[in-house]
Design an enzyme around this catalytic site. Structure first.
Site, PDB file in Angstrom:
ATOM      1  N   ASP A 208       0.873  -1.165   0.000  1.00  0.00           N
ATOM      2  CA  ASP A 208       0.000   0.000   0.000  1.00  0.00           C
ATOM      3  C   ASP A 208       0.914   1.219   0.000  1.00  0.00           C
ATOM      4  O   ASP A 208       1.717   1.397   0.924  1.00  0.00           O
ATOM      5  CB  ASP A 208      -0.892  -0.016   1.259  1.00  0.00           C
ATOM      6  CG  ASP A 208      -1.936   1.089   1.232  1.00  0.00           C
ATOM      7  OD1 ASP A 208      -1.942   1.894   0.284  1.00  0.00           O
ATOM      8  OD2 ASP A 208      -2.755   1.149   2.174  1.00  0.00           O
ATOM      9  N   ALA A 210       0.673   5.222  -0.315  1.00  0.00           N
ATOM     10  CA  ALA A 210      -0.257   6.355  -0.351  1.00  0.00           C
ATOM     11  C   ALA A 210       0.458   7.689  -0.166  1.00  0.00           C
ATOM     12  O   ALA A 210      -0.192   8.738  -0.193  1.00  0.00           O
ATOM     13  CB  ALA A 210      -1.317   6.189   0.735  1.00  0.00           C
TER      14      ALA A 210
END
Ligand code: LMR
Length: 394
Positions: A208, A210
């Site tokens: 992930d 971000a």
């Protein structure tokens, strides 16, 4: 029917946003939700985003549907930004998603469809919504040690020891950079050890990412993702444009699924398209088109990268200011970790009671796990926070 519904627990980050809004104290300080704010407390529209939007208003001739996977130019531009030349494009399937959360959700659904008994290993702690979505999808979740509450760095030995208990086919969720909520990150040597373990045990990484550009720089922050993606047979990557392009409410993200060989890519792509169709049909286009416009225009891209770099440096500067003010007030180096952490967040490593006292007595809002949003600070509020932390006895 609706009377059968049970109340759902509030998301702790979003509940805090509402509490802050309702607090009448003019001196209140919001260090909760992960939104960048400049020194004036404003979350600006980035210059390149404004220019790209103006261009779209002038030049866009249709709002008709694009494709289930979104605009191929968006996938291509994002793949270049994240992976550069590290992975053969023929192995990559990708879909545009509503924000990074959309990418995370689609990744978990893909995992469940492909491997219903796979467990997903998450860092302890991780972004609370990871666990919430996994629970929602009834995917078994296992925590691996990550944050050392003594050093406020990574408990790397604990992490490796825990991941050794994973079984082949399990998925390991890793934060590509700027770990949320702790701010503590692996170095590249440690990443290599994680990769060796993944390959040895037949585990599948899901990254992930971000906050690319918020830690050590655009290229530096992608280094671990590139290293993993180029060293394992299969990999999932959920990327968000919310923060580094400042397009939070446009919901702009991408999920990439890297297959072991190119023969599998078409089926993987078909599954990703199918997931989009089942969940919302076509992904949002506006933010993705803005991002593509910026990334494919040399001048706009340079301006965006420059503004992002200013943002990154201002957060680093705030980290240093806070660490040195705390050093001055407490007479100890125990807050030095704040300057070592990277990204938007740091976890102070104190109790929910102390966090509650900061809110009640000083109007300082941070998440109950003691995560603070560094970008919520400015030159005026740094000394106020430092004083409150020391006075509270943290
Ligand atoms: C955060 O962690 O604060 C952000 O990612 C916003 C969110 O949706 O929780």
């Amino acid at each position: 029917m609706l009377t059968n519904l049970k109340a759902q627990p509030a998301d702790k980050i979003l509940a805090l946003m509402a509490m802050y809004r309702d607090d009448p104290r003019p001196t209140k300080i919001d260090l909760g939700v992960g939104v960048y704010k400049n020194a004036e407390g404003v979350t600006p529209v980035m210059r390149a985003v404004k220019t790209a939007e103006r261009r779209l208003v002038e030049e866009q001739t249709t709002k008709s549907y694009v494709a289930l996977a979104g605009d191929p130019a968006f996938s291509a531009a994002m793949t270049d930004l994240l992976l550069a030349d590290s992975v053969d494009r023929a192995r990559i399937a990708a879909i545009a998603t509503p924000g990074g959360t959309g990418a995370v959700r689609q990744a978990f659904e893909l995992i469940k469809g492909a491997s219903p008994t796979a467990r997903v290993w998450v860092s302890n702690p991780t972004w609370p919504n990871h666990v919430s979505i996994l629970n929602h999808l009834q995917i078994e979740t296992v925590k691996y040690r990550y944050f050392d509450t003594e050093t406020r760095g990574v408990d790397f030995d604990g992490m490796i020891e825990d991941l050794n208990a994973a079984t082949p086919g399990d998925v390991v969720l890793l934060h590509g950079c700027c770990h949320n909520p702790t701010g503590a990150n692996l170095n590249l040597t440690q990443w290599q050890s994680v990769i060796d373990l993944l390959n040895e045990k037949g585990l599948i990484p899901m990254i992930d990412i971000a906050y690319q550009g918020f830690g050590d720089g655009l290229e530096e922050d992608a280094a671990a993702t590139r290293l993993v993606a180029s060293s394992v047979p299969e990999c999932l990557i959920a990327a968000s444009c919310s923060k580094n392009f400042g397009v939070y409410r446009e919901r702009t993200g991408m999920l990439m699924a890297i297959s072991e060989n190119a023969d599998n890519t078409a089926v993987t792509q078909g599954n990703l398209n199918h997931l989009n169709r089942q969940n919302y049909s076509f992904p949002p286009d506006h933010g993705a088109r803005v991002v593509t416009t910026i990334l494919t225009d040399d001048a706009l891209r340079a301006d965006w990268a420059a503004e992002l770099e200013e943002t990154r440096l201002s957060m680093l500067n705030l980290r240093e200011q806070l660490a040195s003010e705390l050093q001055r007030l407490s007479g100890s180096d125990r807050f030095g970790f704040l300057a070592q952490h990277r990204g938007m967040f740091s976890q102070l490593g104190t109790t929910p009671d102390m966090v509650e006292r900061l809110r009640a007595e000083h109007g300082i809002y941070m998440v109950s796990d003691s995560r603070l949003n560094i970008a919520g600070l400015n030159a005026v509020t740094v000394p106020i926070l430092a004083k409150a932390i020391v006075e509270t006895g943290i």
